[in-house]
Design an enzyme around this catalytic site. Structure first.
Site, mmCIF file in Angstrom:
data_model
loop_
_atom_site.group_PDB
_atom_site.id
_atom_site.type_symbol
_atom_site.label_atom_id
_atom_site.label_comp_id
_atom_site.label_asym_id
_atom_site.label_seq_id
_atom_site.Cartn_x
_atom_site.Cartn_y
_atom_site.Cartn_z
ATOM 1 C CG ASP A 222 -0.067 -0.035 2.530
ATOM 2 O OD1 ASP A 222 0.355 1.047 2.975
ATOM 3 O OD2 ASP A 222 0.168 -1.129 3.067
ATOM 4 C CG ASP A 224 1.668 4.848 5.750
ATOM 5 O OD1 ASP A 224 1.203 3.868 6.354
ATOM 6 O OD2 ASP A 224 2.104 5.842 6.324
#
Length: 308
Positions: A222, A224
């Site tokens: 991902d 973040d």
């Protein structure tokens, strides 16, 4: 399967893989034993699986337990590292799911970090040298450059359009288990962080204290929460986990093939780290100040330590 395997193995095992989120096992190897050593710091996160590959034994440890039941701050890192060393392990390749703090590090990319910034909060026991024996071990370069070079060489084993193995990077290790705030995420970017996880420490520090060669491989799941696309949550992380897991298995197979070559024996035995921690311990606490239990703990890591 672990319960059906022998609980003893009579040969030293020099090479280990620590699996994190998304890498709970490695395939294509013959399981020959499942060991649970008892150390002065307790038992490891999971039974240590001994696997054979071309006649070479390899240890595999699931960092978060067989069923991912251990939160990052609950991982018995001292027991994990001490148990592996007691089996003869001198080199560890560790995997970890991470969030990306850089646009160029896309979800499904991998990173071979060379630095860490510690944002844990002192909750996790983080040293072997305490309670009556002091040791200050160098940690300027927290990963092993020789192992990093091997991993970088094996990047071609990864599959997927646009997937990149980034050769360097700085890991921010946060406490967790909650993800970062947006302000924290942007601060870590300003500090030069490349990726963020909850597992690099104290694992890497303990490996250095135990004189083990250690290299983490980070798997981005991902962006973040600094990124404007969508906030990070478990669903997003899991979306990329399957692809990351397949690539982790491809990469670890290539890395293990390389490390099992005869010409890499000295690297795998971590000859370049021998004595680095022992010297730091022996000359700090004077004999009259040494606690007997603390001395036994050091002896577990380095048999015969106090005889020399």
């Amino acid at each position: 399967m672990a319960s059906a395997l022998p609980n003893h193995f009579d040969r030293p095992v020099h090479l280990a893989v620590i699996g994190g989120t998304g890498l709970g096992k490695i395939d294509g190897y013959v399981p020959v034993a499942a060991l649970t050593p008892t150390t002065p710091w307790g038992t490891p996160s999971s039974p240590i699986m001994i696997l054979e590959h071309a006649g070479v034994p390899i240890a595999f440890l699931a960092r978060h337990g067989l069923h991912h039941q251990l939160a990052p701050h609950e991982v018995p890192a001292r027991a994990n590292i001490a148990a592996l060393r007691s089996l003869g392990v001198r080199t560890i390749i560790a995997f970890s799911a991470v969030g990306s703090l850089r646009e160029e590090i896309k979800p499904m990319d991998f990173v071979v970090p060379d630095q860490i910034i510690d944002r844990t909060k002192g909750i996790r026991p983080f040293t072997f040298f305490e309670g009556g024996v002091v040791g200050h071990v160098g940690f300027a370069d927290p990963f092993d450059a020789s192992l990093a070079a091997v991993v970088q060489k094996c990047g071609a084993a990864m599959r997927g359009d646009g997937v990149v193995l980034h050769p360097t990077g700085t890991v921010i290790c946060m406490e967790g288990p909650a993800f970062s705030t947006r302000a924290e995420s942007n601060m870590y970017r300003a500090w030069g962080g490349s990726v963020i996880n909850m597992s690099a420490l104290p694992e890497a520090k303990l490996a250095r204290e135990a004189e083990l060669a250690y290299q983490m491989i980070c798997m981005a799941t991902d962006y973040d929460c600094w990124h404007t696309t969508e906030d990070v949550d478990v669903a997003m992380v899991m979306k990329y986990m399957d692809a990351n897991s397949k690539n982790a298995k491809n990469l670890v197979a290539a890395v293990l093939d390389e490390l099992c070559k005869l010409e890499n024996t000295d690297m795998v035995l971590a000859k370049h780290w021998e004595g680095s921690a022992q010297g730091a311990v022996k000359f700090m606490t004077k004999p009259e100040g040494r606690d007997p239990q603390a001395m036994k703990n050091v002896e577990y890591l380095f048999p015969g330590f106090w005889e020399n």
